[in-house]
Design an enzyme around this catalytic site. Structure first.
Site, PDB file in Angstrom:
ATOM      1  N   PHE A 114       0.810  -1.021  -0.095  1.00  0.00           N
ATOM      2  CA  PHE A 114       0.079   0.180  -0.188  1.00  0.00           C
ATOM      3  C   PHE A 114       0.867   1.223  -0.027  1.00  0.00           C
ATOM      4  O   PHE A 114       1.925   1.333   0.813  1.00  0.00           O
ATOM      5  CB  PHE A 114      -0.946   0.037   1.137  1.00  0.00           C
ATOM      6  CG  PHE A 114      -2.030   1.188   1.274  1.00  0.00           C
ATOM      7  CD1 PHE A 114      -3.160   0.769   0.054  1.00  0.00           C
ATOM      8  CD2 PHE A 114      -1.969   2.089   1.926  1.00  0.00           C
ATOM      9  CE1 PHE A 114      -4.057   1.865   0.032  1.00  0.00           C
ATOM     10  CE2 PHE A 114      -3.148   2.959   1.785  1.00  0.00           C
ATOM     11  CZ  PHE A 114      -3.985   2.778   0.796  1.00  0.00           C
ATOM     12  N   ASP A 185       2.331  -5.606   7.761  1.00  0.00           N
ATOM     13  CA  ASP A 185       1.004  -4.780   7.724  1.00  0.00           C
ATOM     14  C   ASP A 185      -0.346  -6.009   7.514  1.00  0.00           C
ATOM     15  O   ASP A 185      -0.248  -6.522   6.548  1.00  0.00           O
ATOM     16  CB  ASP A 185       1.012  -3.920   6.902  1.00  0.00           C
ATOM     17  CG  ASP A 185      -0.096  -3.208   6.719  1.00  0.00           C
ATOM     18  OD1 ASP A 185      -1.335  -3.425   7.261  1.00  0.00           O
ATOM     19  OD2 ASP A 185       0.159  -1.949   5.909  1.00  0.00           O
ATOM     20  N   TYR A 210     -11.058  -0.823  10.892  1.00  0.00           N
ATOM     21  CA  TYR A 210     -12.194  -0.290  10.097  1.00  0.00           C
ATOM     22  C   TYR A 210     -12.708  -1.339   8.768  1.00  0.00           C
ATOM     23  O   TYR A 210     -13.452  -1.077   8.028  1.00  0.00           O
ATOM     24  CB  TYR A 210     -12.328   0.962   9.698  1.00  0.00           C
ATOM     25  CG  TYR A 210     -11.026   1.623   8.749  1.00  0.00           C
ATOM     26  CD1 TYR A 210     -10.739   1.260   7.483  1.00  0.00           C
ATOM     27  CD2 TYR A 210      -9.867   2.302   9.354  1.00  0.00           C
ATOM     28  CE1 TYR A 210      -9.834   1.398   6.950  1.00  0.00           C
ATOM     29  CE2 TYR A 210      -8.590   2.521   8.857  1.00  0.00           C
ATOM     30  CZ  TYR A 210      -8.789   2.483   7.658  1.00  0.00           C
ATOM     31  OH  TYR A 210      -7.421   2.530   6.698  1.00  0.00           O
ATOM     32  N   LYS A 211     -11.648  -2.225   8.405  1.00  0.00           N
ATOM     33  CA  LYS A 211     -12.137  -3.090   7.556  1.00  0.00           C
ATOM     34  C   LYS A 211     -12.681  -4.322   8.002  1.00  0.00           C
ATOM     35  O   LYS A 211     -13.976  -4.345   8.221  1.00  0.00           O
ATOM     36  CB  LYS A 211     -10.915  -3.389   6.631  1.00  0.00           C
ATOM     37  CG  LYS A 211     -10.153  -2.340   6.151  1.00  0.00           C
ATOM     38  CD  LYS A 211      -8.781  -2.654   5.210  1.00  0.00           C
ATOM     39  CE  LYS A 211      -7.956  -1.490   4.752  1.00  0.00           C
ATOM     40  NZ  LYS A 211      -8.313  -0.506   3.922  1.00  0.00           N
ATOM     41  N   ARG A 357     -12.555  -4.570  -7.285  1.00  0.00           N
ATOM     42  CA  ARG A 357     -12.288  -5.271  -6.195  1.00  0.00           C
ATOM     43  C   ARG A 357     -13.531  -5.521  -5.587  1.00  0.00           C
ATOM     44  O   ARG A 357     -14.275  -4.851  -5.384  1.00  0.00           O
ATOM     45  CB  ARG A 357     -11.223  -4.354  -5.422  1.00  0.00           C
ATOM     46  CG  ARG A 357     -10.546  -5.049  -4.171  1.00  0.00           C
ATOM     47  CD  ARG A 357      -9.312  -4.153  -3.652  1.00  0.00           C
ATOM     48  NE  ARG A 357      -9.968  -2.981  -2.700  1.00  0.00           N
ATOM     49  CZ  ARG A 357      -9.504  -2.470  -1.812  1.00  0.00           C
ATOM     50  NH1 ARG A 357      -8.256  -2.722  -1.554  1.00  0.00           N
ATOM     51  NH2 ARG A 357     -10.037  -1.697  -1.326  1.00  0.00           N
TER      52      ARG A 357
END
Length: 398
Positions: A114, A185, A210-211, A357
Site C-alpha cells: 500500500f 501490515d 475499520y476493514k 475489487r
C-alpha cells in the site's frame, strides 16, 4: 461448535437490497454499535464527564481491546495495543526495528505494498538524514531479495489490489536467517485470514480495524511487538501516554513497560466503543472456518464471472494458499463498471489503474449474495450498462 454464519450475518446492519462486497475497505456496522456508542456519549461522557477516564475504563481500552484482537492474529496476551492511525503505527514499528538493527541501512518492501506504507518508510529515511534507503522489488521477488544488507522488511501480507497473499512464515524465517527484522501490515489480514504471529516469530505487526474488524470509518489502528522485544524496542514517537508514568508529567521521557510504550496520543474513546461492539461478533468464531468459507464464496464468484463476463481478467491468484479474502478483476473501464454495479446495489470498489475489487467476508456474505452479484455484473457487461457519462466521472474516493 462450527461457526453459524447465518447468525453472524443477522448481527450486521445491511441496507435492504444491497450486496456489500467492500468490507475489505470499510466494514459494515454491527447492530449493537449505535447503542454502545450512545452509551459512551450519554452515560459515560455526558454523565461522568472527565471521571470517565477512571470510572468507565477509557484509559484501559487500548490494551483490553488489543488483547481481543490478539486472539484473531495469533498474538500473545499483552502484546497488542490500539490507538492512532495505521500510518503512525507503521512509522513506529519501522523506526524501532531500524534502531534495533543499527549496522544495516535498507528497508525492503514490494511494489504491491500500500503506497502509504511506502510513503512512511521514505519519510523516515529522509528524517534519518539519507543514510537509509527503501528498496522495493516485485512481490514474488521478496524472499530472494532478503540479504545481509536488509535491516527490516515491511510487507503487507495480503496485496490490497490483487488479494495475493505473501508467505508470512517463509519470509519471516528468511529474514531472521539473514539477520533482519520483520514488520507485517495486517490491514487486509486481521479478521480475514488466519494469522499466527507468535508461531512464525514475527517481530512487529500493525493493522487497522475499520476493514474486516468493522470499527467504523477512521477506526483506530493497532500495533504488535513480540514479547521478546517489548522492553527493548524504543518508540520514535514518544507520546505522553507511552511514558512510564504519564501523570507524573516528567519533563524527560521514560518508555512505559512493554507494549504500553507504543501508545502515543489520547485514546479515541467513541471509536473504541464502536470497535468494542464489533469485536463481540467474533466471540466463538474460528478464523480457519472464516477463511475456508471465504475461499468457497470466492471460487463461486470467480467461476460465475468468468462464465458470464469473460472480458474481465482475473488478477487474483487461483491458488488458495496465495489468496486473501478478496477477488480482483481487471478491465480498462474498471471504474465505470464498478459505478454501474454500485448503482444497482452491488457494492465493491475500484483501484487504479484497472482493478475491480470485491471482498468476501462470510460473517455477512453468503451464496445468494454471490449469485446476485454475478447476475448483475453479467447483465451490465452484456448490455454495456457501464458506458454512460455519469459512471465515468470519477469521485474523490474511488
Amino acid at each position: 461448535m462450527p461457526t453459524d454464519f447465518a447468525a453472524t450475518k443477522a448481527r450486521f446492519h445491511l441496507p435492504e437490497g444491497v450486496v456489500y462486497l467492500d468490507g475489505n475497505s470499510l466494514g459494515p456496522m454491527v447492530r449493537t454499535a449505535p447503542a454502545r456508542v450512545e452509551r459512551a456519549v450519554t452515560q459515560e461522557w455526558g454523565e461522568m464527564l472527565i471521571r470517565g477516564w477512571n470510572q468507565a475504563g477509557w484509559m484501559a481500552q487500548p490494551r483490553a481491546l488489543g488483547d481481543r484482537i490478539a486472539r484473531l492474529i495469533g498474538a500473545e496476551a499483552g502484546s497488542v495495543v490500539l490507538g492512532d492511525t495505521l500510518s503512525i503505527k507503521v512509522y513506529q514499528a519501522l523506526a524501532s526495528a531500524l534502531e534495533m538493527n543499527p549496522q544495516r541501512r535498507v528497508i525492503l518492501s514490494d511494489t504491491g505494498n500500500f503506497p502509504s506504507d511506502l510513503y512512511m518508510a521514505e519519510g523516515l529515511c529522509r528524517t534519518l538524514g539519507g543514510q537509509y534507503r527503501l528498496k522495493t522489488v516485485a512481490p514474488e521477488d521478496v524472499l530472494s531479495a532478503i540479504d545481509e544488507t536488509v535491516a527490516v522488511t515491511l510487507i503487507t501480507e495480503v496485496d490490497y489490489r490483487t488479494g495475493r497473499r505473501h508467505d508470512m512464515a517463509g519470509i519471516t524465517k528468511r529474514a531472521h536467517e539473514m539477520g533482519a527484522l520483520t514488520v507485517w501490515d495486517l490491514a487486509h489480514s486481521a479478521g480475514a485470514v488466519p494469522v499466527d504471529l507468535a508461531a512464525v516469530r514475527a517481530d512487529f505487526a500493525v493493522g487497522c480495524t475499520y476493514k474486516y474488524l468493522n470499527s467504523g470509518p477512521g477506526g483506530p489502528a493497532f500495533i504488535y511487538v513480540a514479547p521478546r522485544h517489548a522492553e527493548i524496542a524504543r518508540p520514535a514517537l514518544s507520546g505522553w501516554l507511552g511514558h512510564e508514568a504519564p501523570f507524573a508529567f516528567d519533563l524527560d521521557y521514560r518508555p512505559g513497560r512493554g507494549i504500553e510504550r507504543m501508545r502515543v496520543g489520547t485514546p479515541p474513546v467513541l471509536q473504541l466503543a464502536a470497535l468494542e461492539a464489533a469485536l463481540e461478533v467474533w466471540e466463538g468464531v474460528d478464523m480457519h472456518e472464516v477463511h475456508a468459507r471465504s475461499l468457497r464464496l470466492q471460487d463461486l464468484f470467480i467461476k460465475g464471472v468468468e462464465s458470464r463476463a469473460p472480458m474481465l481478467h482475473l488478477a487474483t491468484p487461483r491458488s488458495h494458499l496465495m489468496r486473501g479474502s478478496q477477488v480482483s478483476f481487471r478491465h480498462p473501464e474498471g471504474y465505470a463498471i464498478m459505478q454501474a454495479l454500485i448503482a444497482e446495489g452491488v457494492i465493491g470498489d475500484f483501484r487504479a489503474p484497472d482493478i475491480l475489487r470485491f471482498g468476501f467476508t462470510p460473517l455477512y456474505i453468503d451464496e445468494d449474495d454471490v449469485a446476485r452479484a454475478v447476475g448483475v455484473l453479467g447483465r451490465i457487461m452484456d448490455q454495456s450498462g457501464w458506458d454512460r457519462p455519469e459512471f465515468k466521472t470519477r469521485a474523490a474516493v474511488t
